[in-house]
Design an enzyme around this catalytic site. Structure first.
Site, PDB file in Angstrom:
ATOM      1  N   GLY A 257       0.692  -1.188  -0.119  1.00  0.00           N
ATOM      2  CA  GLY A 257      -0.042  -0.084   0.066  1.00  0.00           C
ATOM      3  C   GLY A 257       0.570   1.191  -0.032  1.00  0.00           C
ATOM      4  O   GLY A 257       0.077   2.233   0.336  1.00  0.00           O
TER       5      GLY A 257
ATOM      6  N   GLU B 272       4.631  -6.051   1.841  1.00  0.00           N
ATOM      7  CA  GLU B 272       4.326  -6.760   0.515  1.00  0.00           C
ATOM      8  C   GLU B 272       3.459  -5.943  -0.510  1.00  0.00           C
ATOM      9  O   GLU B 272       2.560  -5.613  -0.680  1.00  0.00           O
ATOM     10  CB  GLU B 272       3.195  -8.047   0.752  1.00  0.00           C
ATOM     11  CG  GLU B 272       1.993  -7.565   1.813  1.00  0.00           C
ATOM     12  CD  GLU B 272       0.842  -8.620   1.937  1.00  0.00           C
ATOM     13  OE1 GLU B 272       1.422  -9.945   2.224  1.00  0.00           O
ATOM     14  OE2 GLU B 272      -0.185  -8.543   1.918  1.00  0.00           O
TER      15      GLU B 272
ATOM     16  N   ARG C 168       2.864  -1.700  -5.962  1.00  0.00           N
ATOM     17  CA  ARG C 168       2.857  -0.467  -6.494  1.00  0.00           C
ATOM     18  C   ARG C 168       4.347   0.353  -6.467  1.00  0.00           C
ATOM     19  O   ARG C 168       4.618   0.422  -7.627  1.00  0.00           O
ATOM     20  CB  ARG C 168       2.061   0.449  -6.148  1.00  0.00           C
ATOM     21  CG  ARG C 168       1.588   1.779  -6.722  1.00  0.00           C
ATOM     22  CD  ARG C 168       0.549   2.590  -5.884  1.00  0.00           C
ATOM     23  NE  ARG C 168      -0.688   1.920  -5.531  1.00  0.00           N
ATOM     24  CZ  ARG C 168      -1.790   1.606  -6.280  1.00  0.00           C
ATOM     25  NH1 ARG C 168      -1.680   1.979  -7.448  1.00  0.00           N
ATOM     26  NH2 ARG C 168      -2.754   0.830  -5.773  1.00  0.00           N
TER      27      ARG C 168
ATOM     28  N   ARG D 146      -6.524   2.281 -14.772  1.00  0.00           N
ATOM     29  CA  ARG D 146      -6.665   2.831 -13.444  1.00  0.00           C
ATOM     30  C   ARG D 146      -7.442   4.300 -13.693  1.00  0.00           C
ATOM     31  O   ARG D 146      -8.308   4.776 -12.956  1.00  0.00           O
ATOM     32  CB  ARG D 146      -5.372   3.296 -13.069  1.00  0.00           C
ATOM     33  CG  ARG D 146      -4.716   1.891 -12.500  1.00  0.00           C
ATOM     34  CD  ARG D 146      -3.507   2.099 -11.696  1.00  0.00           C
ATOM     35  NE  ARG D 146      -3.531   2.601 -10.523  1.00  0.00           N
ATOM     36  CZ  ARG D 146      -3.724   3.985 -10.168  1.00  0.00           C
ATOM     37  NH1 ARG D 146      -3.249   4.948 -10.902  1.00  0.00           N
ATOM     38  NH2 ARG D 146      -3.989   4.266  -8.923  1.00  0.00           N
TER      39      ARG D 146
ATOM     40  N   TYR E 137     -10.394   4.328 -11.461  1.00  0.00           N
ATOM     41  CA  TYR E 137     -10.541   4.944 -10.154  1.00  0.00           C
ATOM     42  C   TYR E 137     -10.409   6.596 -10.447  1.00  0.00           C
ATOM     43  O   TYR E 137     -10.359   7.409  -9.636  1.00  0.00           O
ATOM     44  CB  TYR E 137      -9.297   4.918  -9.379  1.00  0.00           C
ATOM     45  CG  TYR E 137      -9.037   3.184  -9.171  1.00  0.00           C
ATOM     46  CD1 TYR E 137      -9.775   2.512  -8.273  1.00  0.00           C
ATOM     47  CD2 TYR E 137      -7.833   2.696  -9.783  1.00  0.00           C
ATOM     48  CE1 TYR E 137      -9.360   1.419  -8.088  1.00  0.00           C
ATOM     49  CE2 TYR E 137      -7.507   1.305  -9.559  1.00  0.00           C
ATOM     50  CZ  TYR E 137      -8.316   0.640  -8.613  1.00  0.00           C
ATOM     51  OH  TYR E 137      -8.009  -0.606  -8.283  1.00  0.00           O
TER      52      TYR E 137
ATOM     53  N   CYS F  25     -15.066   0.816 -27.253  1.00  0.00           N
ATOM     54  CA  CYS F  25     -16.470   1.435 -27.331  1.00  0.00           C
ATOM     55  C   CYS F  25     -16.983   1.621 -25.943  1.00  0.00           C
ATOM     56  O   CYS F  25     -18.148   1.011 -25.577  1.00  0.00           O
ATOM     57  CB  CYS F  25     -17.499   0.545 -28.136  1.00  0.00           C
ATOM     58  SG  CYS F  25     -16.501   0.518 -29.657  1.00  0.00           S
ATOM     59  N   GLU F  26     -16.490   2.331 -24.975  1.00  0.00           N
ATOM     60  CA  GLU F  26     -16.967   2.629 -23.551  1.00  0.00           C
ATOM     61  C   GLU F  26     -16.240   4.286 -23.433  1.00  0.00           C
ATOM     62  O   GLU F  26     -15.116   4.223 -23.680  1.00  0.00           O
ATOM     63  CB  GLU F  26     -16.280   1.944 -22.508  1.00  0.00           C
ATOM     64  CG  GLU F  26     -16.741   0.515 -22.452  1.00  0.00           C
ATOM     65  CD  GLU F  26     -18.147   0.366 -21.669  1.00  0.00           C
ATOM     66  OE1 GLU F  26     -18.398   1.454 -21.084  1.00  0.00           O
ATOM     67  OE2 GLU F  26     -18.844  -0.553 -21.945  1.00  0.00           O
TER      68      GLU F  26
HETATM   69  C1  LIG Z   1      -2.705  -5.706  -3.814  1.00  0.00           C
HETATM   70  C2  LIG Z   1      -2.261  -6.113  -2.358  1.00  0.00           C
HETATM   71  C3  LIG Z   1      -0.971  -5.839  -2.150  1.00  0.00           C
HETATM   72  C4  LIG Z   1      -0.279  -4.815  -2.776  1.00  0.00           C
HETATM   73  O1  LIG Z   1      -0.553  -3.801  -2.596  1.00  0.00           O
HETATM   74  P1  LIG Z   1       0.057  -1.983  -3.399  1.00  0.00           P
HETATM   75  O2  LIG Z   1      -0.819  -1.263  -3.335  1.00  0.00           O
HETATM   76  O3  LIG Z   1       0.340  -2.786  -5.058  1.00  0.00           O
HETATM   77  O4  LIG Z   1       1.417  -2.002  -2.653  1.00  0.00           O
HETATM   78  C5  LIG Z   1      -0.359  -6.222  -1.018  1.00  0.00           C
HETATM   79  N1  LIG Z   1      -1.029  -7.310  -0.332  1.00  0.00           N
HETATM   80  C6  LIG Z   1      -2.325  -7.699  -0.618  1.00  0.00           C
HETATM   81  C7  LIG Z   1      -2.800  -8.676   0.322  1.00  0.00           C
HETATM   82  C8  LIG Z   1      -3.007  -7.379  -1.638  1.00  0.00           C
HETATM   83  O5  LIG Z   1      -4.306  -7.680  -1.908  1.00  0.00           O
END
Ligand SMILES: *Cc1c(COP(=O)(O)O)cnc(C)c1O
Length: 423
Positions: free
Chosen positions: A232, A274, A277, A312, A316, A343-344
């Site tokens: 995240g 984890e 992005r 994206r 979003y 076609c959107e």
């Molecule tokens: C999507 C996801 C991530 C990665 O999120 P980013 O925003 O790309 O860092 C990590 N863990 C889980 C469980 C996810 O679903």
């Protein structure tokens, strides 16, 4: 921290050469950028012995990129059978894999166990399901959903509205049951943010988890081997935004680790991340050419790429910066909707974007397409997914995924079988 980097790692001449072999649109990834960024992340957490980033495979599931991650010491965060198979192909196995799924089918648990991956359960009921289908491992991790204890953000929403994870009470129960069933090693996980740019958010998350680890350890009589604070970490999509200061995140979490964990008597544990992005996002570009300029109620630049290559903006309303190659020095005097051919009407990369005056054939680079970009592609409307190229650290450009063809579009159909429907 510096503002967003708008400097491209390739020249127009290089793209024009590459294009003769690989026509636009294509995604191109910058190996040197990915590696330098990976090292910055490792350095920010070097204080923690055993620190590991598990790259979220879904962000950019290309085995050539996973090889680079592996070489940089990263593991893989998988959440489906194909993602597990991809990690296995690359040679990432065992505790190099964190398996974080939800609404999980039995065969995925079986495969995760066969690979000796770390299994991270999404729900208390999955403990019995895992035991019945794949057997309980020696090491287990649970995903925590802090609910109202934690504010959410725009992409992932409020935690109490999120389908993921255990409640606080369920965690205590889960670890108690697991311990009683002979599980020996324990981890705790959460994932509560997406594209978050405030460094404090991650420090707060770590504090929340460390406090919880201490409380669970005392009440249940277990010690934790790792805490996974999830992914995240955001990236600056807009030119005026700043990247997350990783050193500050690392230092803030270190302080929390020392004060809230070690000083409370919990032994040292490993910190896991984890992120997807922030690992590949800024180092991937969608390269495309203008097909047509259309003037009606607005001005439209129609590209050879479409939302199948990058969802994206449509999904979003996200901003993705656009560079017009060869016109970098020209003033942005004309307002365009930059569109694809699907076609959107939400098939737009930008709405009301000021750009230099465009002409058919102009070469556009759409920034920050390296994560949740190609991966979200689809074939709706007969749009085919583009090629992926890798700009190696030595300057060579190599294909790492070919572009789809019409044959790929038909690949899942039994066309000879169609004859039996003839009237
Ligand atoms: C999507 C996801 C991530 C990665 O999120 P980013 O925003 O790309 O860092 C990590 N863990 C889980 C469980 C996810 O679903």
């Amino acid at each position: 921290m510096a503002r967003k980097n708008l400097v491209l790692p390739f020249t127009r001449e290089l793209i024009e050469t590459v294009e003769r072999q690989f026509p636009t649109p294509f995604h191109i990834y910058d190996e040197a950028g990915i590696r330098a960024n990976a090292r910055r992340l490792q350095a920010a957490f070097a204080w923690n012995p055993g620190f590991r980033e598990y790259f979220a495979v879904k962000a950019c599931p290309n085995p050539y990129l996973l090889k680079i991650m592996q070489a940089e010491g990263f593991g893989a965060d998988c959440s489906s059978l194909p993602e597990l198979l991809l990690a296995e192909q690359v040679g990432i196995v065992g505790e190099g894999i964190m398996f974080t799924s939800n609404a999980t089918p039995a065969d995925e648990f079986v495969k995760a166990r066969a690979l000796a991956a770390i299994v991270n359960l999404d729900d208390l009921s999955h403990l019995a399901f895992l035991e019945q289908t794949a057997g309980l491992p020696e090491l287990i991790c649970f995903r925590y959903n802090p609910g109202p204890l934690k504010g959410g953000n725009a992409i992932i929403g409020q935690p109490e509205e999120a389908k993921y994870g255990f409640t606080r009470e369920q965690l205590f129960e889960g670890y108690r049951i697991a311990k009683a069933k002979g599980v020996k090693r324990f981890g705790l996980h959460t994932m509560v943010a997406s594209n978050e740019l405030n460094f404090q958010y991650f420090v707060d998350t770590a504090e929340l988890l460390f406090d919880l680890v201490v409380e669970i350890s005392r009440q249940v009589g277990i010690t934790f081997e790792f805490v996974n604070i999830g992914g995240g970490i955001g990236i600056p999509y807009k030119p005026e935004q700043e990247a997350v200061d990783l050193e500050r995140v690392g230092a803030g979490i270190r302080r929390a680790y020392e004060q809230r964990l070690l000083a409370q008597g919990h032994p040292a544990l490993k910190l896991y991340l984890e992120c997807g992005r922030m690992i590949t996002g800024p180092y991937g570009y969608l390269v495309t050419r203008v097909r047509h300029i259309k003037n009606t109620y607005k001005r439209y630049a129609g590209l050879d790429a479409c939302m199948a290559n990058l969802m994206r903006p449509a999904l979003y309303g996200s901003y993705h910066h656009i560079t017009v190659m060869g016109k970098e020095q020209q003033p942005a005097t004309v307002k365009y909707d930059v569109t694809g051919s699907l076609c959107e009407n939400n098939d737009k990369f930008a709405i009301d974007r000021m750009l230099p005056e465009l002409a058919p054939g102009d070469l556009l680079v759409i920034h920050d397409a390296g994560a949740h970009g190609h991966a979200m592609g689809f074939q709706y409307n007969g749009k085919l997914r583009s090629a992926e190229l890798l700009l190696r650290a030595d300057g060579r450009v190599v294909p790492i995924r070919r572009a789809e063809t019409a044959a790929d579009y038909f690949a899942t159909l039994d066309l000879p079988g169609l004859s039996q429907f003839a009237v």
